[in-house]
Design a protein around this motif. Structure first.
Motif, PDB file in Angstrom:
ATOM      1  N   GLU A   1     -24.020 -47.825-125.521  1.00  0.00           N
ATOM      2  CA  GLU A   1     -23.597 -46.955-124.408  1.00  0.00           C
ATOM      3  C   GLU A   1     -22.628 -47.665-123.472  1.00  0.00           C
ATOM      4  O   GLU A   1     -21.729 -47.036-122.912  1.00  0.00           O
ATOM      5  CB  GLU A   1     -24.826 -46.454-123.649  1.00  0.00           C
ATOM      6  N   ASN A   2     -22.801 -48.972-123.312  1.00  0.00           N
ATOM      7  CA  ASN A   2     -21.894 -49.720-122.423  1.00  0.00           C
ATOM      8  C   ASN A   2     -20.551 -50.010-123.066  1.00  0.00           C
ATOM      9  O   ASN A   2     -19.661 -50.567-122.425  1.00  0.00           O
ATOM     10  CB  ASN A   2     -22.541 -51.051-122.003  1.00  0.00           C
ATOM     11  N   ASN A   3     -20.420 -49.667-124.348  1.00  0.00           N
ATOM     12  CA  ASN A   3     -19.168 -49.946-125.053  1.00  0.00           C
ATOM     13  C   ASN A   3     -18.547 -48.686-125.635  1.00  0.00           C
ATOM     14  O   ASN A   3     -17.900 -48.727-126.684  1.00  0.00           O
ATOM     15  CB  ASN A   3     -19.407 -51.003-126.138  1.00  0.00           C
ATOM     16  N   GLY A   4     -18.738 -47.582-124.974  1.00  0.00           N
ATOM     17  CA  GLY A   4     -18.022 -46.352-125.321  1.00  0.00           C
ATOM     18  C   GLY A   4     -18.607 -45.532-126.448  1.00  0.00           C
ATOM     19  O   GLY A   4     -17.962 -44.598-126.927  1.00  0.00           O
ATOM     20  N   LEU A   5     -19.821 -45.878-126.895  1.00  0.00           N
ATOM     21  CA  LEU A   5     -20.460 -45.077-127.946  1.00  0.00           C
ATOM     22  C   LEU A   5     -21.553 -44.211-127.328  1.00  0.00           C
ATOM     23  O   LEU A   5     -22.229 -44.632-126.383  1.00  0.00           O
ATOM     24  CB  LEU A   5     -21.035 -45.981-129.045  1.00  0.00           C
ATOM     25  N   ARG A   6     -21.712 -43.017-127.880  1.00  0.00           N
ATOM     26  CA  ARG A   6     -22.662 -42.036-127.343  1.00  0.00           C
ATOM     27  C   ARG A   6     -23.689 -41.703-128.425  1.00  0.00           C
ATOM     28  O   ARG A   6     -23.328 -41.605-129.606  1.00  0.00           O
ATOM     29  CB  ARG A   6     -21.842 -40.793-126.979  1.00  0.00           C
ATOM     30  N   VAL A   7     -24.947 -41.560-128.022  1.00  0.00           N
ATOM     31  CA  VAL A   7     -25.987 -41.171-128.989  1.00  0.00           C
ATOM     32  C   VAL A   7     -25.924 -39.663-129.205  1.00  0.00           C
ATOM     33  O   VAL A   7     -26.141 -38.883-128.280  1.00  0.00           O
ATOM     34  CB  VAL A   7     -27.391 -41.581-128.484  1.00  0.00           C
TER      35      VAL A   7
END
Ligand code: CMP
Length: 137
Positions: free
Chosen positions: A26-32
């Protein structure tokens, strides 16, 4: 935008670092997009890793992946496949760069905390292996 599959493996689940690993994403631009915690059977694990069937580590890999629950996650973001692999670090935690998930949370090439799809094509197949269409809307 790409989607990729991540698996938080039994070693990391047992260490209680699911949240810390998801934080990295989440802190690196990826979303669950979708997530579930499951216990793999030998058949499911063997089918998932069928590409490695002839490798000497196959039996140990299946034994390890069925030794406890895993968390399977669909991640979405720009260049998600490459970004996830950069965040994971080298397959062998001893070779992984400090600050990567495997360097920080993994012990060995077998118990290496996470799996991530290695190409966009494999990501599509691996996501479809674990998730129904309704679960990834
Ligand atoms: P993973 O990305 O889940 O894909 C296959 C897994 O096999 C790999 O991570 C490692 O945990 C495991 N493995 C064990 N030995 C080896 C090896 N020599 N080369 C590659 N993968 C290995």
């Amino acid at each position: 935008m790409e989607r990729t599959l991540s698996i938080i493996k039994p070693d990391a689940v047992k260490k209680n670092v699911i949240g810390k690993i998801i934080d990295r994403f989440e802190n690196n631009g990826l979303r669950v997009v979708s997530i579930k915690k499951i216990l793999l059977s030998e058949v499911i694990a063997g089918n998932f890793y069928a590409i490695h069937k002839e490798r000497p580590f196959f039996n140990d890999l299946v034994r390890f992946m069925t030794s406890g629950s895993v968390v399977v996650i669909v991640l979405e973001g720009e260049n998600a496949v490459k970004k996830n692999r950069e965040l994971m670090g080298d397959t062998d935690p001893k070779k992984a760069i400090k600050g990567t998930i495997r360097a920080d949370f993994a012990e060995s090439i077998d118990a290496n905390a996470v799996h991530g799809s290695d190409s966009l094509e494999n990501a599509k197949n691996e996501i479809a292996f674990f998730f129904s269409q309704a679960e990834i809307q």
